[in-house]
Design an enzyme around this catalytic site. Structure first.
Site, PDB file in Angstrom:
ATOM      1  N   ARG A  86      -5.952   9.417-158.537  1.00  0.00           N
ATOM      2  CA  ARG A  86      -6.986   8.958-157.619  1.00  0.00           C
ATOM      3  C   ARG A  86      -7.841  10.124-157.155  1.00  0.00           C
ATOM      4  NH1 ARG A  86      -6.485   5.151-159.984  1.00  0.00           N
ATOM      5  NH2 ARG A  86      -5.320   3.291-159.485  1.00  0.00           N
ATOM      6  N   CYS A  87      -9.055   9.791-156.766  1.00  0.00           N
ATOM      7  CA  CYS A  87     -10.039  10.755-156.296  1.00  0.00           C
ATOM      8  C   CYS A  87      -9.406  11.682-155.256  1.00  0.00           C
ATOM      9  CB  CYS A  87     -11.217   9.996-155.689  1.00  0.00           C
ATOM     10  SG  CYS A  87     -12.578  11.036-155.175  1.00  0.00           S
ATOM     11  N   PRO A  88      -9.589  12.975-155.399  1.00  0.00           N
ATOM     12  CA  PRO A  88     -10.492  13.701-156.287  1.00  0.00           C
ATOM     13  C   PRO A  88      -9.821  14.248-157.551  1.00  0.00           C
ATOM     14  CG  PRO A  88      -9.747  15.215-154.619  1.00  0.00           C
ATOM     15  CD  PRO A  88      -9.063  13.871-154.343  1.00  0.00           C
TER      16      PRO A  88
END
Length: 81
Positions: free
Chosen positions: A18-20
């Site tokens: 998941r981001c980042p």
């Protein structure tokens, strides 16, 4: 369109991240590549649909192709300067 993805010289599996994290991994991988080489990124984080094109534009890489109509998403980028 899938044929263009099979031409990639490098591959990065960012599934489950998941981001980042996906963009951080892309940045690290691209740094190790030579100019003009291509990288296939496979991801399932919806944020990559925004983040990877933005990364390419900001870092002067080319987004050669993307497939984001269903997961896993695929992106093919070509390293610029």
């Amino acid at each position: 369109m899938n044929d263009v993805f099979s031409t990639a010289q490098h591959k990065l599996d960012a599934l489950g991240l998941r981001c980042p994290e996906p963009v951080m991994m892309v940045r690290k991988t691209v740094r190790q590549m030579a100019q003009g080489e291509t990288l296939l990124i496979i991801a399932d984080d919806p944020a990559t649909t925004r983040d990877i094109p933005s990364f390419c534009e900001f870092m002067d890489h080319t987004l050669v192709a993307s497939e984001t109509s269903q997961t896993p998403y695929q992106y093919l980028i070509k390293k610029g300067l």
